[in-house]
Design a protein around this motif. Sequence first.
Motif, mmCIF file in Angstrom:
data_model
loop_
_atom_site.group_PDB
_atom_site.id
_atom_site.type_symbol
_atom_site.label_atom_id
_atom_site.label_comp_id
_atom_site.label_asym_id
_atom_site.label_seq_id
_atom_site.Cartn_x
_atom_site.Cartn_y
_atom_site.Cartn_z
ATOM 1 N N THR A 167 5.620 10.915 -8.452
ATOM 2 C CA THR A 167 4.484 10.033 -8.163
ATOM 3 C C THR A 167 3.359 10.256 -9.168
ATOM 4 O OG1 THR A 167 5.023 10.143 -5.809
ATOM 5 C CG2 THR A 167 2.840 9.329 -6.390
ATOM 6 N N ILE A 171 1.973 7.477 -11.912
ATOM 7 C CA ILE A 171 0.560 7.084 -11.928
ATOM 8 C C ILE A 171 -0.097 7.459 -13.260
ATOM 9 C CG2 ILE A 171 -1.699 7.523 -10.866
ATOM 10 C CD1 ILE A 171 -0.246 7.842 -8.194
ATOM 11 N N GLN A 174 0.303 5.067 -17.010
ATOM 12 C CA GLN A 174 -0.003 3.690 -16.629
ATOM 13 C C GLN A 174 0.521 2.674 -17.641
ATOM 14 O OE1 GLN A 174 -4.048 3.105 -15.455
ATOM 15 N NE2 GLN A 174 -3.879 0.894 -15.333
ATOM 16 N N VAL A 180 -0.872 3.257 -10.864
ATOM 17 C CA VAL A 180 -0.978 3.257 -9.407
ATOM 18 C C VAL A 180 -0.678 1.882 -8.818
ATOM 19 C CG1 VAL A 180 -3.448 2.713 -9.369
ATOM 20 C CG2 VAL A 180 -2.435 4.039 -7.502
ATOM 21 N N SER A 279 3.513 4.048 -4.352
ATOM 22 C CA SER A 279 3.225 4.317 -2.940
ATOM 23 C C SER A 279 4.501 4.419 -2.107
ATOM 24 C CB SER A 279 2.325 3.211 -2.371
ATOM 25 O OG SER A 279 2.963 1.953 -2.444
#
Length: 385
Positions: A167, A171, A174, A180, A279
């Motif tokens: 994760t 993030i 990018q 994100v 997410s």
Amino acid sequence: MPFSSFKEFMPRQDLLSFLVLALVLLVALPLALDVMRLNQVGKFLSFAFVAVGLVLCWGYGGILSLGQGVFYGLGGYALAMYLKLEASTPENTAIQTTPGIPDFMDWNRITELPWFWEPFYSLTFAIIAVVVVPSIVAYLIGVAMFKRRVGGVYFAIITQSIAAILTILIIGQQGLTGGVNGITDLRTLKGWNIHTDEASYILYFVCVALLFVCLLVAQYIRRSKTGRILVAMRGQEDRVRFSGYDIANFKVFVFCVGAAFAGIGGAMFTLQEGFMSPSFVGVVPSIEMVIFCAVGGRLSIIGAVYGVLLVSVAKTLFGESFPDLWLFAMGLIFIGVVLALPNGIAGLYANWVAPHVDRLLDRLFGKPGEPRIDVLQPSSQGASS
């Protein structure tokens, strides 16, 4: 096929469970729900792929993974990369500084498509990657862990750490991954608009069909010799090892199967939702996936599907009124299921409903009931692992 008969592969109670689930998913829900709600159920079902894999890993093999979101995300990102490239033609991105590349790359001043994005111009490659990439990652993790006899709570913590690391990596990069926000604004599949009502219906039925393929594969594994060895491993790992079986290989195999299932689920979510983001990769979604499995019953592949639907519907209804309290409610659900219903709703069915169904079927067809592997009681070690 090593089974001597269809009945050996699919006992009467299992066949009934498959038929009832098919009736619910293919007839009842499409007739009862409008297209928006049906699309929502389709997205819920994408998590059922993960739950079915967890039944094999955790329920049968005693391998509790708290990082299944990694494989779900990898499958979802593999298809999202293809869809994003299709949406990023030079004509569609003419206003960018560098036309022909995804918009988030242009925003981050990247002027050339990274090399690892190039193969995803091919839909065939993307579909293969949906299954193969999560399986390869699971294989590498499994070999590194199981060959060194790392298991139980240590394996769970390591998989959770891997989910957190991936994760952070997504993030942080990018310009390469969308950060994100993830990969968004996915519109078409080979020119077919995936946001129309017709597409929602079709994708729902595709999702259900693929789910049943995975369920049949899981049924094959659990009814085969491999399934019996997995059950034996869960209860008496040392005895199985001393019998001459390579425990690590069986664990790696079932872990890879669970990862492949999760990858397919992630791809179906991407198609139905039109985006994929970190997410769905991290620690919280991975724990949610374990709760889906626990509520449905970690010894029942069909129960896992119902567990996904029940928890997802509860999350939607509860989250709409009390969004800040859902995480606490989810924790209470998990604690309650572990303490009061160790076999989930499938255990309730096996103990209270299945005997009556057996007697009814005996009366109708005059055949004796067949033993169900689902009613095998888990060991105390498996419950805590």
